[in-house]
Design a protein around this motif. Sequence first.
Motif, PDB file in Angstrom:
ATOM      1  N   UNK A 165     -22.520  68.618 -25.833  1.00 53.64           N
ATOM      2  CA  UNK A 165     -23.186  68.392 -27.113  1.00 53.64           C
ATOM      3  C   UNK A 165     -24.684  68.544 -26.888  1.00 53.64           C
ATOM      4  N   UNK A 166     -25.257  69.608 -27.463  1.00 53.58           N
ATOM      5  CA  UNK A 166     -26.668  69.920 -27.235  1.00 53.58           C
ATOM      6  C   UNK A 166     -27.451  69.832 -28.537  1.00 53.58           C
ATOM      7  N   UNK A 167     -28.684  69.377 -28.445  1.00 55.27           N
ATOM      8  CA  UNK A 167     -29.538  69.349 -29.635  1.00 55.27           C
ATOM      9  C   UNK A 167     -29.737  70.774 -30.162  1.00 55.27           C
ATOM     10  N   UNK A 168     -29.745  70.901 -31.479  1.00 55.89           N
ATOM     11  CA  UNK A 168     -29.912  72.212 -32.087  1.00 55.89           C
ATOM     12  C   UNK A 168     -31.219  72.860 -31.652  1.00 55.89           C
ATOM     13  N   UNK A 169     -32.280  72.068 -31.500  1.00 54.87           N
ATOM     14  CA  UNK A 169     -33.573  72.640 -31.134  1.00 54.87           C
ATOM     15  C   UNK A 169     -33.498  73.391 -29.804  1.00 54.87           C
ATOM     16  N   UNK A 170     -32.691  72.875 -28.863  1.00 58.01           N
ATOM     17  CA  UNK A 170     -32.561  73.539 -27.571  1.00 58.01           C
ATOM     18  C   UNK A 170     -31.864  74.885 -27.713  1.00 58.01           C
ATOM     19  N   UNK A 171     -30.850  74.936 -28.580  1.00 58.30           N
ATOM     20  CA  UNK A 171     -30.126  76.185 -28.778  1.00 58.30           C
ATOM     21  C   UNK A 171     -30.963  77.204 -29.543  1.00 58.30           C
ATOM     22  N   UNK A 172     -31.928  76.739 -30.312  1.00 57.26           N
ATOM     23  CA  UNK A 172     -32.874  77.652 -30.947  1.00 57.26           C
ATOM     24  C   UNK A 172     -33.930  78.115 -29.940  1.00 57.26           C
TER      25      UNK A 172
END
Length: 288
Positions: free
Chosen positions: A154-161
């Motif tokens: 489960x990763x923060x969306x900001x990291x995937x952006x």
Amino acid sequence: MKQLPKITILTASYNAAATIEQTIVSVVYQDYPNLEYIIIDGGSTDGTIDILKKYEKDGLRWISEPDRGLYDALNKGVGMASGEYIEVLGGDDALVDQNIISRIVHQIELNTDILCGQAWCVDEKSSMQFPYFNEMARNKETYQGGMVPHAAMFARKELLLQHPFDINYRIAADYKFFLQCYYDEMVRIQYSDEMVAFFSIAGISSDMQACHKEDNRIYEELGLPFHSPNDMLARPIKRRMKKALAAVGLFPIAKRLWIPVRRFLNTHIRWQKHQCTNPICRWCGRVE
């Protein structure tokens, strides 16, 4: 009272009619109240779309259009997501039960950027399973490479952006994402012993030779001192046996003979029979 974060689960699919309903049902029947589920389909023609339409009433969002592969589809999904944390679940995988997202959310600590759980790997032919742990990554001083279970991350969306999946990789872009975050001192990774998902080992990542090739490309690109596969991680007796067999030209023959023996040992002795409580499960033999 702690505010419950919104969780987005993403699935990329393409002609997945044989497996996708099991995946969907394991998500849409979760008891967690702040959950979003998005499927990015690559233009399926096998009946997948009919299944997606069937679950729109349960809150499933989906699109179907041509893409440039798995990771291009997932990048689209990240752009569509409104959750604080994102989990990627394969179109032939499934969550372990209807309460798992609730249990995971209550474990996430305040400053956690990525939570890494654990998963069961399920063999499609035998319906036997074995655990896929995250232990190797917990100690950065001894870590020598190796992916944690992506279906349990489960990763923060900001990291995937910040680190979108690299579509130049067909199999291991998720591993590259993990390594980029792992060696970023600003990213806080939390580990959980919770079993989150059942991960099918029949997907593209089951091609170990191709995986090793992409892993090595990533290590070179990121400047990491790893190599996959790494014989130095093998037990000394195993290394000596391989060296001795290779010296007399018997290693290729021994390897071919060992593969069915290893499979028998795994499926009859080392692994355990898959069991779950999900309403639809092809491994248990439950169909709608």
